[in-house]
Design an enzyme around this catalytic site. Structure first.
Site, short mmCIF file in Angstrom:
data_model
loop_
_atom_site.label_atom_id
_atom_site.label_comp_id
_atom_site.label_asym_id
_atom_site.label_seq_id
_atom_site.Cartn_x
_atom_site.Cartn_y
_atom_site.Cartn_z
CG HIS A 77 -60.35 -29.59 -97.62
ND1 HIS A 77 -59.35 -28.67 -97.42
CD2 HIS A 77 -60.33 -30.43 -96.55
CE1 HIS A 77 -58.74 -28.95 -96.29
NE2 HIS A 77 -59.31 -30.00 -95.74
CG ASP A 109 -63.94 -36.32 -92.31
OD1 ASP A 109 -63.24 -37.06 -91.61
OD2 ASP A 109 -63.98 -35.09 -92.16
N1 CMC Z 1 -72.02 -29.81 -100.76
C1 CMC Z 1 -72.59 -28.88 -101.57
N2 CMC Z 1 -72.04 -27.69 -101.85
C2 CMC Z 1 -70.86 -27.41 -101.30
C3 CMC Z 1 -70.20 -28.31 -100.45
C4 CMC Z 1 -70.82 -29.56 -100.18
N3 CMC Z 1 -70.23 -30.45 -99.38
N4 CMC Z 1 -69.04 -27.77 -100.03
C5 CMC Z 1 -68.98 -26.56 -100.59
N5 CMC Z 1 -70.07 -26.33 -101.36
C6 CMC Z 1 -70.35 -25.14 -102.19
C7 CMC Z 1 -70.79 -23.96 -101.33
O1 CMC Z 1 -72.20 -23.95 -101.18
C8 CMC Z 1 -70.27 -22.80 -102.13
O2 CMC Z 1 -71.13 -22.61 -103.24
P1 CMC Z 1 -71.38 -21.12 -103.85
O3 CMC Z 1 -70.05 -20.69 -104.40
O4 CMC Z 1 -72.43 -21.31 -104.88
O5 CMC Z 1 -71.83 -20.28 -102.70
C9 CMC Z 1 -68.94 -23.32 -102.70
O6 CMC Z 1 -69.11 -24.74 -102.78
C10 CMC Z 1 -67.74 -22.99 -101.82
O7 CMC Z 1 -67.99 -23.51 -100.52
P2 CMC Z 1 -67.67 -22.77 -99.16
O8 CMC Z 1 -68.64 -23.21 -98.12
O9 CMC Z 1 -67.53 -21.31 -99.39
O10 CMC Z 1 -66.23 -23.37 -98.86
P3 CMC Z 1 -65.49 -23.36 -97.48
O11 CMC Z 1 -64.06 -23.41 -97.79
O12 CMC Z 1 -65.96 -22.23 -96.62
O13 CMC Z 1 -65.98 -24.71 -96.76
C11 CMC Z 1 -66.14 -26.99 -96.14
C12 CMC Z 1 -65.26 -25.90 -96.79
C13 CMC Z 1 -65.29 -28.23 -95.91
C14 CMC Z 1 -66.64 -26.49 -94.76
C15 CMC Z 1 -67.34 -27.30 -97.08
O14 CMC Z 1 -66.86 -27.81 -98.32
C16 CMC Z 1 -68.31 -28.30 -96.47
O15 CMC Z 1 -69.21 -27.88 -95.71
N6 CMC Z 1 -68.16 -29.64 -96.74
C17 CMC Z 1 -68.99 -30.64 -96.12
C18 CMC Z 1 -68.48 -30.93 -94.70
C19 CMC Z 1 -67.21 -31.74 -94.72
O16 CMC Z 1 -67.10 -32.75 -95.40
N7 CMC Z 1 -66.23 -31.34 -93.87
C20 CMC Z 1 -64.96 -32.06 -93.72
C21 CMC Z 1 -63.78 -31.28 -94.22
S1 CMC Z 1 -62.31 -32.31 -94.39
C22 CMC Z 1 -61.93 -32.85 -92.79
C23 CMC Z 1 -61.29 -31.79 -91.99
O17 CMC Z 1 -60.06 -31.64 -92.04
O18 CMC Z 1 -62.01 -31.08 -91.28
#
Ligand code: CMC
Length: 420
Positions: free
Chosen positions: A305, A362
């Site tokens: 998240h 989710d």
């Molecule tokens: N699986 C594997 N790796 C992950 C995941 C995941 N679900 N989420 C984050 N990471 C890794 C990412 O690759 C990065 O690694 P590194 O530092 O080595 O590059 C690190 O964790 C930080 O992630 P980020 O993508 O920079 O974080 P963000 O804040 O931009 O993204 C997120 C947040 C929710 C989009 C992401 O965690 C994600 O894609 N999760 C899966 C989709 C999901 O479940 N979304 C629902 C969110 S909650 C409901 C809502 O309110 O929308």
């Protein structure tokens, strides 16, 4: 501690005020950064940018805290109905009995939709995604209620909020019935808000009686989704509304933002992922490895998240509810066991520990939706229904605060002037 932050640029230095929230969170007020220094900030994805001052929802991602209007999400989800929480979000205080019965009656009176809108619904191909249909129908509602909402009039704002709260469940039930090839059920004023939603979605005979297990689960899920401060869809609603576009148009844009799998669309993606793992013999470890592999686009859906770096408090409530609902309904879903195994492995894996990746709202919600008989493609539609009061409250706040039009800047890295 000083209440100012100094930014030095060569020999010049400029002081900017600190701004403090009611829970002592701090930010730097850089409203006049550009006019004083010529600089802008660069913050892709707005990871460090506060776009507004709000008194609707408080979220502490480090401590795993979520509150609407000061009330903890646990208290709200365990004690109230969705309609009571919607009132709290939109009008700022919990309703007393008189206020609750007033909005309930007003919503009942407004619970019908122009017949012409049904024609639009019929014209969608049978394979259309429910979120696409919902988004289009919400936009279409504008043409049947063309007057833009006058935010300075309490009466007009009240009416617009009632109309949307009344009509949205009808649209949701229409979409649900359409993709299942079923005829529409009319709104029935003898039911409560959530019971009426359930009967419009599920009623198959005249002796339909709402199942309290289903109603309670729906109320909980809708409450948990009702607001989440400045997430992608809510920021969309606020930024679209900041051009003084109307409330329905802004919310329709928010629905599109919610659809994406990184946001609300994750609930559908989670079940699809769990089904894939099940078909693959339940090999959770293989999928965990895929999620960690930077050359593999696969992510563990329902994990991670932007703001929570601790347990998402909504996920805790939903996990418990999933267990209770399945037990009470006598359903055994192998996908729940796969989800629990995946969660445990991820929470003990260095990759997830280091990055503070926890299950989000989710991860378990889809398992409940499916136990209630809601098809996978409808999950994000249910999320949207829950988010309506939050979007209304945020749109109203943004307009009442007279926020300027949302218009980020950029750093241009393209060609310099070229001869033509
Ligand atoms: N699986 C594997 N790796 C992950 C995941 C995941 N679900 N989420 C984050 N990471 C890794 C990412 O690759 C990065 O690694 P590194 O530092 O080595 O590059 C690190 O964790 C930080 O992630 P980020 O993508 O920079 O974080 P963000 O804040 O931009 O993204 C997120 C947040 C929710 C989009 C992401 O965690 C994600 O894609 N999760 C899966 C989709 C999901 O479940 N979304 C629902 C969110 S909650 C409901 C809502 O309110 O929308």
């Amino acid at each position: 501690m000083s209440d100012k932050v100094k930014i030095s640029l060569g020999k010049e230095s400029h002081e900017f005020p600190l701004i403090k929230g009611s829970e002592n969170e701090l930010g730097i007020d850089i409203k006049d950064l550009r006019s004083r220094t010529g600089l802008i900030t660069y913050d892709p994805g707005y990871k460090n940018t506060g776009s507004c001052i709000s008194d609707i929802t408080f979220l502490d991602g480090e401590k795993g805290i979520l509150r609407y209007r000061g009330y903890s999400i646990d208290d709200l989800a365990n004690n109230l109905t969705f309609l009571e929480v919607a009132y709290l979000l939109i009008w700022g205080e919990l309703p007393n009995q008189k206020e609750l019965s007033n909005i309930s009656n007003e919503i009942k009176k407004a619970s019908s939709i122009d017949k012409d809108l049904e024609q639009i619904l019929k014209s969608f191909p049978s394979k259309a995604h429910p979120m696409g249909i919902l988004c289009s129908l919400t936009s279409a509602l504008i043409s049947f209620n063309p007057s833009s909402v006058d935010v300075s009039s309490n009466e007009k704002m009240f009416r617009a909020s009632i109309e949307l709260m009344a009509k949205f469940p009808i649209l949701v039930s229409w979409v649900h019935r359409k993709i299942n090839g079923l005829s529409m059920n009319k709104s029935d004023s003898k039911f409560s808000y959530t019971e009426n939603l359930a009967q419009m979605m599920f009623k198959s005979s005249d002796d339909y009686k709402p199942n309290p297990i289903i109603i309670d689960a729906l109320d909980k899920l809708l409450i948990l989704h009702a607001d989440h401060e400045q997430n992608c869809s809510t920021s969309t609603v606020r930024i679209v509304g900041s051009s003084h576009a109307g409330m329905y148009a802004s919310i329709s844009a928010g629905i599109s933002a919610l659809w994406g799998p990184l946001h609300g669309g994750a609930n559908q993606a989670v079940i699809e992922m769990l089904e894939k793992i099940k078909a693959d013999g339940g090999n959770t470890k293989r999928y965990l490895e895929k999620a960690k592999d930077k050359n593999d686009p696969f992510r563990l859906m329902g994990f991670g998240h932007r703001v929570y770096k601790n347990f998402d408090p909504r996920a805790k409530i939903i996990k418990k509810t999933a267990d209770q609902v399945l037990t009470k309904l006598g359903i055994s879903d192998p996908v729940l066991d796969i989800a629990k195994a995946l969660e445990e492995e991820a929470l003990n894996d260095d990759y997830f520990i280091k990055r503070k990746l926890y299950p989000n709202v989710d991860f378990y919600s889809g398992i409940i939706y499916r136990a209630l008989g809601i098809p996978t493609e409808m999950f994000t539609v249910m999320f949207a229904l829950g988010r309506v009061p939050g979007w209304i409250a945020q749109w109203k706040e943004m307009r009442l605060n007279k926020e300027p039009i949302g218009r980020p800047r950029q750093i241009y890295k393209g060609h310099n002037l070229r001869s033509f």
